[in-house]
Motif scaffolding. Structure first.
Motif, PDB file in Angstrom:
ATOM      1  N   HIS A 440      34.377  40.661  40.224  1.00  0.00           N
ATOM      2  CA  HIS A 440      35.831  40.731  40.047  1.00  0.00           C
ATOM      3  C   HIS A 440      36.347  39.434  39.438  1.00  0.00           C
ATOM      4  CE1 HIS A 440      36.121  38.059  43.477  1.00  0.00           C
ATOM      5  NE2 HIS A 440      37.426  38.182  43.552  1.00  0.00           N
ATOM      6  N   ASP A 441      37.564  39.493  38.929  1.00  0.00           N
ATOM      7  CA  ASP A 441      38.218  38.329  38.342  1.00  0.00           C
ATOM      8  C   ASP A 441      39.178  37.753  39.381  1.00  0.00           C
ATOM      9  OD1 ASP A 441      39.603  36.434  36.947  1.00  0.00           O
ATOM     10  OD2 ASP A 441      40.282  37.756  35.339  1.00  0.00           O
ATOM     11  N   PRO A 442      38.842  36.620  39.983  1.00  0.00           N
ATOM     12  CA  PRO A 442      39.691  36.071  41.051  1.00  0.00           C
ATOM     13  C   PRO A 442      41.089  35.684  40.569  1.00  0.00           C
ATOM     14  CG  PRO A 442      37.952  34.511  40.445  1.00  0.00           C
ATOM     15  CD  PRO A 442      37.651  35.787  39.740  1.00  0.00           C
ATOM     16  N   GLU A 443      41.271  35.585  39.241  1.00  0.00           N
ATOM     17  CA  GLU A 443      42.589  35.242  38.719  1.00  0.00           C
ATOM     18  C   GLU A 443      43.453  36.474  38.463  1.00  0.00           C
ATOM     19  OE1 GLU A 443      42.177  32.724  35.325  1.00  0.00           O
ATOM     20  OE2 GLU A 443      41.004  31.202  36.398  1.00  0.00           O
ATOM     21  N   ASN A 444      42.912  37.665  38.754  1.00  0.00           N
ATOM     22  CA  ASN A 444      43.669  38.899  38.550  1.00  0.00           C
ATOM     23  C   ASN A 444      43.447  39.829  39.735  1.00  0.00           C
ATOM     24  OD1 ASN A 444      45.201  40.909  37.428  1.00  0.00           O
ATOM     25  ND2 ASN A 444      43.776  41.407  35.780  1.00  0.00           N
ATOM     26  N   LEU A 445      43.787  39.358  40.926  1.00  0.00           N
ATOM     27  CA  LEU A 445      43.485  40.078  42.157  1.00  0.00           C
ATOM     28  C   LEU A 445      44.241  41.392  42.278  1.00  0.00           C
ATOM     29  CD1 LEU A 445      43.345  37.085  44.672  1.00  0.00           C
ATOM     30  CD2 LEU A 445      41.434  38.379  43.721  1.00  0.00           C
ATOM     31  N   ALA A 446      45.350  41.534  41.545  1.00  0.00           N
ATOM     32  CA  ALA A 446      46.146  42.758  41.634  1.00  0.00           C
ATOM     33  C   ALA A 446      45.363  43.980  41.155  1.00  0.00           C
ATOM     34  CB  ALA A 446      47.427  42.607  40.822  1.00  0.00           C
ATOM     35  N   LYS A 447      44.307  43.746  40.363  1.00  0.00           N
ATOM     36  CA  LYS A 447      43.490  44.845  39.841  1.00  0.00           C
ATOM     37  C   LYS A 447      42.639  45.506  40.911  1.00  0.00           C
ATOM     38  CE  LYS A 447      40.773  44.650  36.302  1.00  0.00           C
ATOM     39  NZ  LYS A 447      39.790  44.130  35.317  1.00  0.00           N
TER      40      LYS A 447
END
Length: 657
Positions: A440-447
């Motif tokens: 996952h991308d920790p800078e885009n947690l909303a995903k």
């Protein structure tokens, strides 16, 4: 020691082979490349600094690990092709004033740029743009990065470049980004994070391949644009080799071979992206399914079947709706006799159905792991421009399995799923397989669903399994599913192209959403962990790739017709029929060609039909009770008794040679 060196203005630079070299602070990647050797410096395109890509001219201000990117690396090719898209945009602007530019990324094989222009581009224009690109390359113009505030960039694109598309990106997508970067190349400037090649002179050969339509930001309600695809190289030799591969790819196109070999059909009367399997293709698919079913049976999987539609609330609960609502068909609304409305959705995924099967009865820790499996058909409303025969369809069948296990069983079960996927690829002749751990991308947690702690644990699990299996993997940040990290298998076909096929995914999120449980040894309820697993991925996509990988030359066990009996003359037809009947009774798919044609023509046509085995029968064979065996693409293999031939072929089929 490192701090002392830094205080003296020296940096410790760690190279990919582990060597540490000292360079003055402010040195660039090009300086490092020059220190290693002139040849590397000439080939250098960009660098990675602590694994982050950067321009070759970026000053080094700290101790770091540094790698020089050349065209020989995937990262280097991406930089080269993205820079080529900018050079193409610059050429278009010089030739067709007033053109405006949307997105221009590198892709797996080359690049494209979305262009808004009053001019409708054609093939002649492509050749003209190519020449202009080579002219720009001949100028050897530096490609220069400039950083500025977002507000200054908005003003620049409003008043200097007059580019509303970049203004929209700055005001919308980048609204929370205080500083951005622009790249200047002669009179052309684009908004871009980079990196780019140092100058246009690196480009030596280019071919613009085709033109298609697109929409601004992929939204069909927005402006229509023209997408120009191309590919470029640092030498003419590389371009020629690539064009030769493209010619071979055309011969192997699964849509062309699918029609020639009677494997599948696509009909607008049925609907775009909805392939229909013809008898020959159905045999290939059945054999693949039977192969995997048997492997799964040996490993303790339990078959299930689920419907093609489901109540929309089921997919809201799982998160597939609305997470993927843009790629789903509209809901179906049904009114019962009381006038109450219910909504149903064409099944986008099989997992929610399997979760309900798991929760349909109490489960004990002794029952786990439970491995449910299904060849389940799902539906996605792909954009018409993205459809591509079998490899990108709207209706396709996944070899879907879900493993419900205790946390202490998880890593072992992941390893089992990896082993099965590797076995499938090896059996089907895919020898070059890359493995990506999709995180996952920790800078885009909303995903994503779930908590940071859950993601940390899940990603630790997939790493541990990959390392236990001795897999050489790479990390793909932002490539995870919304419910968990994945182990994705990327195969390289006979032409060197990459295809993402099988996958193994770890899921701590769905057990919470569906309140899945088992009773532990302590008598309390616990959450299982779910593994989503699909070695083929999609039957359609896998077979499409397999057709192109093999050029339609299926191995004997998969071939729709395994043997064709070719009598030389009418007086041996009865014996030819006997041979056919014996082979069919032995379970070998056999046809007979009784036409009054010369044997040479029969053989040529059998070769074109890619039938693995041809049995030539004349008077000598009839008298001796034998057959003459010819192999597709190999020629004569000698004479065999009928019983010896049957044994030979059955053994080859059983071994899936």
């Amino acid at each position: 020691m490192s701090n002392n060196l830094e205080s003296q203005g020296m940096l410790s630079i760690t190279l990919p082979d582990g060597t540490i070299k000292q360079f003055p602070k402010g040195s660039t990647g090009l300086d490092v490349a020059m220190a290693i050797g002139r040849r590397l410096a000439d080939a250098a395109l960009a660098v990675t600094i602590d694994s982050r890509p950067a321009d070759l001219s970026t000053p080094l201000d700290r101790d770091c690990a540094l790698s020089i990117l050349t065209f020989d690396s995937p990262e280097g090719r991406e930089v080269f092709w993205h820079s080529s898209s900018h050079i193409m945009a610059s050429a278009v602007e010089e030739l067709f004033a007033g053109s405006r530019f949307g997105a221009g990324p590198a892709v797996e094989q080359g690049f494209y740029y979305d262009i808004a222009s009053e001019h409708r581009f054609n093939e002649d224009d492509l050749r003209q743009i190519e020449q202009k690109m080579l002219e720009i390359a001949g100028r050897d113009t530096p490609i220069v990065r400039e950083e500025m505030t977002r507000e200054a960039a908005i003003e620049f694109f409003r008043t200097v470049r007059h580019d509303p598309y970049k203004v929209e990106i700055l005001e919308d997508t980048l609204k929370d980004t205080p500083n951005v970067s622009l790249y200047h190349e002669g009179g052309f400037t684009d908004l871009c994070t980079g990196p780019h090649i140092p100058s246009t002179g690196k480009l030596k050969a280019v071919r613009l391949l085709n033109i298609s339509s697109s929409f601004w930001r992929g939204d069909s309600s927005r402006e229509s644009m023209q997408r120009i695809y191309g590919i470029a190289f640092p030498s003419e030799k590389l371009l020629k080799e690539h064009l030769q591969r493209l010619e071979e790819a055309k011969k192997r196109d699964h849509r062309k071979l699918g029609q020639e070999l009677g494997l599948f059909m696509l009909s607008p009367e049925i609907g775009s992206g909805l392939p229909v399997w013809l008898p020959n293709g159905a045999i290939v698919r059945q054999e693949l399914e039977a192969f995997l079913r048997e492997e799964q049976r040996r490993r303790g999987y339990l078959p299930v079947y689920t419907p093609h539609i489901g109540n929309i609330e089921l997919y809201r609960r799982s998160g597939h709706y609305p997470y993927y609502s843009d790629s789903q068909f509209p809901p179906l609304t049904y009114h019962d006799e009381d006038g109450k409305a219910e909504q149903y959705l064409l099944k986008p995924m099989n997992c929610p159905h399997h979760h309900l099967i798991y929760s349909s009865e109490p489960r004990s820790y002794r029952d786990l792991p439970i491995r449910l499996t299904e060849f389940g058909t799902v539906y996605r409303h792909e954009q018409s421009g993205e459809l591509n025969g079998l490899v990108r369809a709207r209706g396709f069948t996944q070899d879907d399995s879900h493993i419900y296990c205790r946390p202490d069983q998880l890593v072992e079960e992941i390893c089992g799923a990896i082993e099965l996927t590797q076995h499938v690829f090896k059996t089907l002749g895919f020898d070059q397989v890359q493995t990506r751990l999709s995180m996952h991308d920790p800078e885009n947690l909303a995903k994503y669903g779930g908590t940071p702690e859950v993601w940390e644990q899940a990603e630790k699990d997939v790493r541990e399994a990959a390392e236990r299996m001795g897999i050489d993997y790479f990390i793909g940040v932002g490539e995870a599913s919304f419910y968990g990290p994945k182990i994705d298998f990327i195969v390289r076909d006979a032409l060197g192209r990459k295809w993402q096929l099988g996958t193994v995914q770890v899921d701590y999120v769905m057990p919470e959403r569906f309140e899945l449980a088992y009773v532990g040894s302590d008598g309390q309820k616990h959450r299982p962990v779910v593994i989503h697993r699909a070695p083929f991925g999609s039957m359609e996509r896998f077979i499409g790739v397999l057709i192109e990988h093999t050029a339609g030359n299926f191995p004997l066990w998969l071939a729709p017709t395994q043997v064709v009996v070719l009598p030389i003359a009418e007086d041996v037809h009865d014996y030819a029929r006997e041979v056919r009947d014996v082979l069919q009774k032995a379970g070998i798919r056999t046809k007979i060609d009784l036409r009054s044609e010369k044997i040479g023509k029969k053989i040529r046509e059998s070769e074109l039909s890619k039938i693995p085995c041809m049995l030539v029968i004349g008077q000598k064979e009839q008298e001796s009770g034998e057959v003459s065996l010819r192999r597709h693409r190999k020629g004569d293999e000698g004479r065999f008794s009928l019983s010896a031939l049957v044994e030979k072929l059955r053994l080859e089929i059983e071994r899936k040679a």
